[in-house]
Design an enzyme around this catalytic site. Structure first.
Site, PDB file in Angstrom:
ATOM      1  N   HIS A  77      -2.090  -2.139  -4.145  1.00 36.16           N
ATOM      2  CA  HIS A  77      -0.672  -2.467  -3.951  1.00 36.16           C
ATOM      3  C   HIS A  77       0.066  -2.632  -5.274  1.00 36.16           C
ATOM      4  CE1 HIS A  77      -1.105  -6.882  -4.735  1.00 36.16           C
ATOM      5  NE2 HIS A  77      -2.264  -6.758  -4.139  1.00 36.16           N
ATOM      6  N   ASP A  79       2.962  -4.547  -5.836  1.00 35.82           N
ATOM      7  CA  ASP A  79       3.673  -5.787  -6.146  1.00 35.82           C
ATOM      8  C   ASP A  79       2.758  -6.860  -6.718  1.00 35.82           C
ATOM      9  OD1 ASP A  79       2.465  -6.032  -3.534  1.00 35.82           O
ATOM     10  OD2 ASP A  79       3.661  -7.842  -3.216  1.00 35.82           O
ATOM     11  N   ASP A 140      -3.947  -8.390 -10.057  1.00 37.91           N
ATOM     12  CA  ASP A 140      -3.794  -8.315  -8.601  1.00 37.91           C
ATOM     13  C   ASP A 140      -2.456  -7.657  -8.313  1.00 37.91           C
ATOM     14  OD1 ASP A 140      -3.806  -8.711  -5.867  1.00 37.91           O
ATOM     15  OD2 ASP A 140      -3.561 -10.873  -5.968  1.00 37.91           O
ATOM     16  N   GLU A 174       2.487  -6.369  -0.592  1.00 37.75           N
ATOM     17  CA  GLU A 174       1.254  -6.946  -0.051  1.00 37.75           C
ATOM     18  C   GLU A 174       1.222  -8.445  -0.255  1.00 37.75           C
ATOM     19  OE1 GLU A 174      -3.014  -8.286  -0.133  1.00 37.75           O
ATOM     20  OE2 GLU A 174      -1.447  -8.424  -1.676  1.00 37.75           O
ATOM     21  N   GLU A 175       1.738  -8.908  -1.387  1.00 40.80           N
ATOM     22  CA  GLU A 175       1.663 -10.327  -1.720  1.00 40.80           C
ATOM     23  C   GLU A 175       2.491 -11.212  -0.791  1.00 40.80           C
ATOM     24  OE1 GLU A 175      -0.421 -11.564  -3.573  1.00 40.80           O
ATOM     25  OE2 GLU A 175      -1.034 -10.077  -5.056  1.00 40.80           O
ATOM     26  N   ASP A 197      -8.969  -4.484  -4.135  1.00 42.22           N
ATOM     27  CA  ASP A 197      -8.062  -5.629  -4.267  1.00 42.22           C
ATOM     28  C   ASP A 197      -8.816  -6.952  -4.342  1.00 42.22           C
ATOM     29  OD1 ASP A 197      -5.632  -6.940  -4.427  1.00 42.22           O
ATOM     30  OD2 ASP A 197      -5.248  -6.901  -2.273  1.00 42.22           O
ATOM     31  N   HIS A 378      -2.423 -14.818  -9.755  1.00 44.48           N
ATOM     32  CA  HIS A 378      -1.146 -15.443  -9.408  1.00 44.48           C
ATOM     33  C   HIS A 378      -0.685 -16.517 -10.393  1.00 44.48           C
ATOM     34  CE1 HIS A 378      -1.583 -14.342  -4.817  1.00 44.48           C
ATOM     35  NE2 HIS A 378      -1.821 -13.314  -5.648  1.00 44.48           N
TER      36      HIS A 378
END
Length: 409
Positions: A77, A79, A140, A174-175, A197, A378
């Site tokens: 992904h 984002d 990520d 996705e996040e 992922d 994150h």
């Protein structure tokens, strides 16, 4: 292009998604990375390259064998998480990490320490990529994108490796739980796929949480505190009372493995009104339903006590992919075998979260999850051991080789 160069280029492109925007993609800046990857796909000679108006990018590496080989896919992904800024990311490579503290930002006193993050010590002697302490890194899932693109280039450069048709796909949002919303499974055309992922090297996952969100709005009644006896209803106190109805030891910070939780992610309010947002998670479907029932019962109890002042909105987000993957368990076995053949010890465990693959599995595309290499996602302490990302790319190549070799559906 070297895989490290790819990743650093991707990491510097801001692709943070926005959970408050209902459009797809939730941020137009995700197209900046999508167009970059689209151009790379075209330049390396992939076919059927398509980037749609919702920021879903797909492409094909054609088969180089006449054997009947299943079409497989690899997905990542674009984002990055809304939890921390993805703007002006400044990746830095620490050469041959020595096991000591890493000063990420001297001016702000931000230090990445093995005392706080002991997993650093598993990567002594390796080159690792870190942040400057002001943003997340974006491994990520930009490490996943880099691993997939690097694998496709490797297979193109090594035609002696026999493989079937391979589809690659990249998603937005996705996040914020919407990566699979507009993914066209039929167009993708694979029998199964793998999301790249995961985190630490060796991770292989085909179980994930069942997931729901819960939003509770509380209407209080504000009266001058000097004259409020028998009149005031403090929405903040009701919020606290609701929280106390949930098991204290069933929060994320107290759980591990297959243990589920209630997670309070935000609380805002005044005496007059308050809003709480929870996420509810459990691997076991029956326990998941019981958790939702417990939340509903807690709200009902307070409504009975205070007179219908709480409104609950609860919504299922995704379900445990094991239900869909286990009947085709051989697709997990392929990944397991691929890791073993390149010298990586597989670590099969449940995801304490979710991936696009969870929802895609219920959309007809069974989709286990494989590591991409990054750690501490994150946040500003995120780091990426370069050998782990390279291993992820090697696993992709090896899966393609094994599937063609074994010709099994």
């Amino acid at each position: 292009m070297d895989i490290v160069d790819r990743f650093i280029k991707y990491a510097r492109i801001d692709t943070q998604s926005d959970e408050n925007n209902t459009q797809t993609p939730s941020t137009q800046k995700q197209f900046n990375l999508a167009k970059e990857v689209e151009q790379e796909a075209l330049e390396m000679g992939l076919t059927d390259v398509s980037l749609d108006n919702n920021c879903y990018l797909m492409a094909t590496l054609p088969a180089n064998t006449q054997k009947k080989v299943p079409v497989i896919g690899f997905i990542s992904h674009f984002d990055t998480s809304p939890d921390m800024s993805g703007k002006n990311v400044s990746p830095r490579i620490i050469k041959s990490y020595g096991g000591k503290e890493i000063v990420l930002n001297e001016a702000k006193g931000i230090i990445l320490s093995p005392a706080d993050f002991p997993e650093l010590l598993d990567h002594i002697g390796e080159d690792i990529i870190v942040t400057d302490g002001t943003t997340l890194l974006g491994a990520d899932d930009k490490a996943g994108i880099a691993a997939i693109m690097n694998a496709m280039q490797y297979l193109i450069d090594h035609p002696e490796i026999e493989h079937g048709k391979i589809r690659i796909g990249f998603t937005p949002d996705e996040e914020i739980g919407r990566g699979a919303d507009k993914f066209d499974v039929v167009k993708f055309g694979a029998e199964w796929a793998y999301t790249i992922d995961g985190s630490e090297v060796g991770e292989l996952e085909y179980e994930n949480f069942n997931a729901a969100s819960a939003k509770i709005e509380i209407q209080g009644r504000n009266v001058h505190p000097g004259y409020s006896k028998g009149k005031m209803i403090n929405a903040l106190h009701l919020a606290n009372e609701l929280i106390s109805q949930l098991p204290e030891n069933e929060r994320p910070e107290h759980t591990i493995g297959y243990e589920g939780f209630f997670h309070l992610i935000s609380l805002t309010g005044t005496v007059e009104e308050a809003t709480l947002s929870f996420i509810i998670r459990d691997h076991d479907r029956e326990k998941f339903e019981n958790r939702k029932q417990l939340m509903g019962n807690a709200v009902a109890l307070l409504n009975e006590k205070y007179g219908d002042r709480l409104t609950l909105q609860m919504k299922d987000q995704y379900y445990n992919m094991r239900e869909k993957v286990e009947p085709v368990k051989y697709i997990v076995d392929y990944a397991y075998k691929a890791m073993e053949e390149i010298g990586v010890k597989p670590n099969v465990r449940p995801i304490r979260g979710g991936t696009d693959g969870a929802r895609l599995s219920f959309m007809g595309l069974p989709c286990p999850n494989i590591f991409a290499g990054g750690m501490n996602f994150h946040g500003k302490y995120e780091f990426l051991p370069i050998p782990s990302m390279k291993r992820a790319s090697e696993v992709i190549v090896k899966i393609a080789e094994i599937v063609a070799r074994e010709e099994k559906k």
